[in-house]
Scaffold this motif. Structure first.
Motif, PDB file in Angstrom:
ATOM      1  N   THR A   1       7.097 -12.417  11.516  1.00 44.57           N
ATOM      2  CA  THR A   1       6.123 -11.588  12.219  1.00 44.57           C
ATOM      3  C   THR A   1       5.073 -11.056  11.247  1.00 44.57           C
ATOM      4  N   VAL A   2       3.817 -11.351  11.536  1.00 44.41           N
ATOM      5  CA  VAL A   2       2.718 -10.858  10.706  1.00 44.41           C
ATOM      6  C   VAL A   2       2.391  -9.421  11.115  1.00 44.41           C
ATOM      7  N   LEU A   3       2.295  -8.536  10.144  1.00 45.98           N
ATOM      8  CA  LEU A   3       1.941  -7.139  10.418  1.00 45.98           C
ATOM      9  C   LEU A   3       0.431  -6.985  10.343  1.00 45.98           C
ATOM     10  N   GLN A   4      -0.143  -6.451  11.426  1.00 50.45           N
ATOM     11  CA  GLN A   4      -1.587  -6.306  11.513  1.00 50.45           C
ATOM     12  C   GLN A   4      -1.967  -4.832  11.635  1.00 50.45           C
ATOM     13  N   PHE A   5      -2.833  -4.398  10.723  1.00 49.41           N
ATOM     14  CA  PHE A   5      -3.389  -3.054  10.771  1.00 49.41           C
ATOM     15  C   PHE A   5      -4.905  -3.191  10.634  1.00 49.41           C
ATOM     16  N   GLU A   6      -5.604  -2.101  10.873  1.00 52.08           N
ATOM     17  CA  GLU A   6      -7.059  -2.169  10.685  1.00 52.08           C
ATOM     18  C   GLU A   6      -7.369  -2.421   9.213  1.00 52.08           C
ATOM     19  N   ASN A   7      -8.023  -3.542   8.935  1.00 52.60           N
ATOM     20  CA  ASN A   7      -8.438  -3.943   7.582  1.00 52.60           C
ATOM     21  C   ASN A   7      -7.280  -4.338   6.677  1.00 52.60           C
ATOM     22  N   LEU A   8      -6.067  -4.517   7.238  1.00 53.24           N
ATOM     23  CA  LEU A   8      -4.920  -4.949   6.430  1.00 53.24           C
ATOM     24  C   LEU A   8      -4.047  -5.900   7.236  1.00 53.24           C
TER      25      LEU A   8
ATOM     26  N   THR B   1       7.896  -3.801  -1.540  1.00 57.53           N
ATOM     27  CA  THR B   1       7.729  -2.375  -1.258  1.00 57.53           C
ATOM     28  C   THR B   1       6.720  -2.154  -0.141  1.00 57.53           C
ATOM     29  N   LEU B   2       5.612  -2.873  -0.198  1.00 57.29           N
ATOM     30  CA  LEU B   2       4.603  -2.759   0.854  1.00 57.29           C
ATOM     31  C   LEU B   2       5.185  -3.159   2.205  1.00 57.29           C
ATOM     32  N   TRP B   3       5.946  -4.257   2.222  1.00 55.72           N
ATOM     33  CA  TRP B   3       6.535  -4.709   3.486  1.00 55.72           C
ATOM     34  C   TRP B   3       7.498  -3.657   4.045  1.00 55.72           C
ATOM     35  N   LEU B   4       8.327  -3.087   3.177  1.00 62.16           N
ATOM     36  CA  LEU B   4       9.281  -2.078   3.629  1.00 62.16           C
ATOM     37  C   LEU B   4       8.563  -0.915   4.294  1.00 62.16           C
ATOM     38  N   LEU B   5       7.535  -0.390   3.649  1.00 66.12           N
ATOM     39  CA  LEU B   5       6.821   0.764   4.181  1.00 66.12           C
ATOM     40  C   LEU B   5       6.048   0.401   5.457  1.00 66.12           C
ATOM     41  N   ALA B   6       5.367  -0.733   5.423  1.00 62.38           N
ATOM     42  CA  ALA B   6       4.505  -1.108   6.546  1.00 62.38           C
ATOM     43  C   ALA B   6       5.289  -1.560   7.766  1.00 62.38           C
ATOM     44  N   SER B   7       6.537  -1.970   7.566  1.00 62.24           N
ATOM     45  CA  SER B   7       7.339  -2.435   8.699  1.00 62.24           C
ATOM     46  C   SER B   7       7.740  -1.289   9.627  1.00 62.24           C
ATOM     47  N   GLN B   8       7.684  -0.058   9.103  1.00 59.70           N
ATOM     48  CA  GLN B   8       7.999   1.112   9.923  1.00 59.70           C
ATOM     49  C   GLN B   8       6.977   2.221   9.642  1.00 59.70           C
ATOM     50  N   PRO B   9       5.762   2.050  10.133  1.00 56.30           N
ATOM     51  CA  PRO B   9       4.710   3.046   9.880  1.00 56.30           C
ATOM     52  C   PRO B   9       5.136   4.438  10.346  1.00 56.30           C
ATOM     53  N   GLY B  10       4.827   5.429   9.532  1.00 53.95           N
ATOM     54  CA  GLY B  10       5.157   6.806   9.884  1.00 53.95           C
ATOM     55  C   GLY B  10       6.516   7.259   9.382  1.00 53.95           C
ATOM     56  N   LYS B  11       7.403   6.326   9.094  1.00 53.51           N
ATOM     57  CA  LYS B  11       8.722   6.704   8.591  1.00 53.51           C
ATOM     58  C   LYS B  11       8.618   7.100   7.127  1.00 53.51           C
TER      59      LYS B  11
ATOM     60  N   PRO C   1      -0.504   0.358  13.486  1.00 51.92           N
ATOM     61  CA  PRO C   1      -0.551  -1.071  13.829  1.00 51.92           C
ATOM     62  C   PRO C   1      -1.618  -1.343  14.885  1.00 51.92           C
ATOM     63  N   ARG C   2      -2.176  -2.532  14.806  1.00 53.70           N
ATOM     64  CA  ARG C   2      -3.112  -2.951  15.845  1.00 53.70           C
ATOM     65  C   ARG C   2      -2.343  -3.223  17.127  1.00 53.70           C
TER      66      ARG C   2
END
Length: 226
Positions: free
Chosen positions: A128-135, A160-170, A224-225
């Motif tokens: 699963t590709v993680l999509q955010f605004e500009n990332l 580390t980036l994947w871990l954090l971005a996989s659960q935004p806000g946590k 996330p988008r």
């Protein structure tokens, strides 16, 4: 066989290490000087680099910085036993792991295999590709893009980036992140995490994606988008 570059001026180390690591399907090429090592890196592709700190011509920290300028090849640094400063500086320069000298070849093999597995695999066994605004973060290709520009991330930085971005806000405690790094930072613990986060923040600029939560840890703040 996966190709490993050893940059170490100990001519007696290369032969035995080459023979031992061949058991793990790892092919070692040794360079005795930084200039020879950098020349090889510019001509050939290696899956990982084993880099000594004490070298002629220039120290291993400078070499590590030069290797990082070429790309994200995983780096294991060999440091003096008990010298925490060397280990912290190595991490700041972009090394993925360290191993104090003298070391057991079996432990070096285990570190190499761990780093190589992480580089090949996907952190959460998902495509699963993680999509955010500009990332955009792609776990299959293990790539991240800011404003459609690729980031040069080390193995530890991507995980580390994947871990954090996989659960935004946590909010992730440093120990949670440390476990994800799979490194052996027994002497520097939270410094290893803080250094990795600091490097990530610089590479993610101008995005302000990672927030420090005082006395708690770190939080990914982008939404996330839909």
């Amino acid at each position: 066989m996966q190709k490993i570059l050893l940059i170490d001026d100990d001519a007696h180390l290369g032969g035995p290490l080459t023979t031992y690591l061949a058991r793990f399907d790892l092919q070692v090429t040794q360079a005795l000087t930084p200039s020879a090592g950098m020349a090889l890196l510019q001509r050939f592709t290696y899956d990982a680099v084993i880099l000594d700190v004490m070298l002629p011509e220039q120290d291993g920290f400078a070499v590590c910085r030069n290797i990082r300028a070429l790309g994200d090849t995983p780096i294991i640094m060999l440091t003096a036993r008990g010298d925490v400063t060397d280990r912290v500086v190595g991490l700041e320069m972009g090394a993925d792991d360290y191993l104090p000298k003298p070391f057991e070849p079996r432990e070096l093999a285990a570190r190499l295999q761990s780093i190589l597995r992480r580089q090949r695999g996907t952190p959460l066994a998902t495509d699963t590709v993680l999509q955010f605004e500009n990332l955009c973060i792609d776990p299959t290709e293990r790539t991240a893009r800011v404003n459609n520009q690729p980031l040069a991330l080390t193995t530890s930085e991507f995980d580390t980036l994947w871990l954090l971005a996989s659960q935004p806000g946590k909010v992730f405690h440093r120990d949670d992140i440390l476990n994800t790094l799979h490194g052996h930072y027994a002497d520097v613990f939270t410094r290893a995490v803080d250094i990795t986060i600091s490097r990530l923040r610089k590479k993610l600029q101008p995005l302000q994606a990672i927030k420090t939560v005082r006395n708690a840890g770190y939080q990914f703040t982008l939404k996330p988008r839909p």
